[in-house]
Design a protein around this motif. Sequence first.
Motif, PDB file in Angstrom:
ATOM      1  N   UNK A 189      -6.094  -3.256 -10.769  1.00 35.41           N
ATOM      2  CA  UNK A 189      -5.620  -4.577 -11.177  1.00 35.41           C
ATOM      3  C   UNK A 189      -4.185  -4.481 -11.679  1.00 35.41           C
ATOM      4  N   UNK A 190      -3.343  -5.365 -11.148  1.00 31.99           N
ATOM      5  CA  UNK A 190      -1.955  -5.469 -11.586  1.00 31.99           C
ATOM      6  C   UNK A 190      -1.814  -6.714 -12.453  1.00 31.99           C
ATOM      7  N   UNK A 191      -1.529  -6.520 -13.740  1.00 34.91           N
ATOM      8  CA  UNK A 191      -1.332  -7.670 -14.621  1.00 34.91           C
ATOM      9  C   UNK A 191      -0.109  -8.477 -14.196  1.00 34.91           C
ATOM     10  N   UNK A 192       0.889  -7.798 -13.662  1.00 32.33           N
ATOM     11  CA  UNK A 192       2.095  -8.501 -13.225  1.00 32.33           C
ATOM     12  C   UNK A 192       1.809  -9.399 -12.031  1.00 32.33           C
ATOM     13  N   UNK A 193       1.066  -8.878 -11.056  1.00 33.75           N
ATOM     14  CA  UNK A 193       0.747  -9.663  -9.867  1.00 33.75           C
ATOM     15  C   UNK A 193      -0.517 -10.505 -10.041  1.00 33.75           C
ATOM     16  N   UNK A 194      -1.274 -10.199 -11.089  1.00 33.34           N
ATOM     17  CA  UNK A 194      -2.535 -10.885 -11.383  1.00 33.34           C
ATOM     18  C   UNK A 194      -3.506 -10.821 -10.202  1.00 33.34           C
ATOM     19  N   UNK A 195      -3.625  -9.629  -9.647  1.00 33.66           N
ATOM     20  CA  UNK A 195      -4.572  -9.412  -8.564  1.00 33.66           C
ATOM     21  C   UNK A 195      -4.802  -7.910  -8.428  1.00 33.66           C
ATOM     22  N   UNK A 196      -5.802  -7.551  -7.632  1.00 34.29           N
ATOM     23  CA  UNK A 196      -6.076  -6.150  -7.351  1.00 34.29           C
ATOM     24  C   UNK A 196      -5.251  -5.719  -6.146  1.00 34.29           C
ATOM     25  N   UNK A 197      -4.539  -4.613  -6.307  1.00 34.36           N
ATOM     26  CA  UNK A 197      -3.681  -4.092  -5.250  1.00 34.36           C
ATOM     27  C   UNK A 197      -4.118  -2.678  -4.880  1.00 34.36           C
ATOM     28  N   UNK A 198      -3.929  -2.284  -3.635  1.00 35.92           N
ATOM     29  CA  UNK A 198      -4.367  -0.943  -3.208  1.00 35.92           C
ATOM     30  C   UNK A 198      -3.564   0.163  -3.890  1.00 35.92           C
ATOM     31  N   UNK A 199      -4.256   1.115  -4.467  1.00 33.71           N
ATOM     32  CA  UNK A 199      -3.630   2.362  -4.907  1.00 33.71           C
ATOM     33  C   UNK A 199      -3.755   3.400  -3.799  1.00 33.71           C
ATOM     34  N   UNK A 200      -4.930   3.438  -3.193  1.00 34.37           N
ATOM     35  CA  UNK A 200      -5.177   4.279  -2.025  1.00 34.37           C
ATOM     36  C   UNK A 200      -5.670   3.334  -0.933  1.00 34.37           C
ATOM     37  N   UNK A 201      -4.896   3.141   0.124  1.00 33.65           N
ATOM     38  CA  UNK A 201      -5.267   2.140   1.132  1.00 33.65           C
ATOM     39  C   UNK A 201      -6.518   2.523   1.921  1.00 33.65           C
ATOM     40  N   UNK A 202      -6.958   1.600   2.733  1.00 33.76           N
ATOM     41  CA  UNK A 202      -8.169   1.807   3.527  1.00 33.76           C
ATOM     42  C   UNK A 202      -8.061   3.078   4.359  1.00 33.76           C
ATOM     43  N   UNK A 203      -9.201   3.752   4.491  1.00 36.43           N
ATOM     44  CA  UNK A 203      -9.241   4.985   5.276  1.00 36.43           C
ATOM     45  C   UNK A 203      -8.989   4.687   6.740  1.00 36.43           C
TER      46      UNK A 203
END
Length: 219
Positions: A198-212
């Motif tokens: 979760x990114x408080x700045x973007x207010x959404x969940x963002x990929x840390x490790x993208x889809x395999x």
Amino acid sequence: MEDIERFIEGFGRFQKQYFAAGHPLFASLREGQHPSTLVIGCCDSRVDPALLTDSAPGDMFVVRNIANLVPPCTPQAPPGVSSAIEFAVCNLQVERVIVLGHARCGGIAALMAPRQLAPETDFVGRWMKIAEPVRQRIESGYQHRSLDERRRLLEQASILQSLDNLMTYPWIASRVAQGSLKLHGWYFDMECGALMAYSARQQCFLPMVPAAQAGPRAA
């Protein structure tokens, strides 16, 4: 019995790796544990925090419950989860807390479609009431979304609710204010193998490790 034998054989491999070969890890761990991280994860058998992060024994203090929920700090809070959090933060002095949610969570599915059980024996239903305010917000604000979309939204929103609930514990709030404790919300998307934060700045969940990436198909 086949599972039991497999577990016993697995312990034998663990023993050889960490004890029979003179591995120094447990020589150190016998003196005490010093994990840097508390992970609050789900009981789901598919979502083992140590396995997902390739962690060694002693790396993380793990609390697992249905749907990785954190009850708010009240006299009525279930002592099992709250006491584990207290021990990790106050006694072990962990540096970070990660609330680890995941896709296809059975607890969230139960919250969205509760079973018809007697209240005194519906332990899952009573536990999931912690996330009931979140369910109401999702159901009222995203009525036009599909069931799968609403479930995913609720899985992620419940992580944020647990982060908010962590801040109701005074010994957590004070350490966060001092900068000695960090709180993180992670989401494991088992649909595609991605890890999101979760990114408080973007207010959404963002990929840390993208889809395999799918490997080559067998001929």
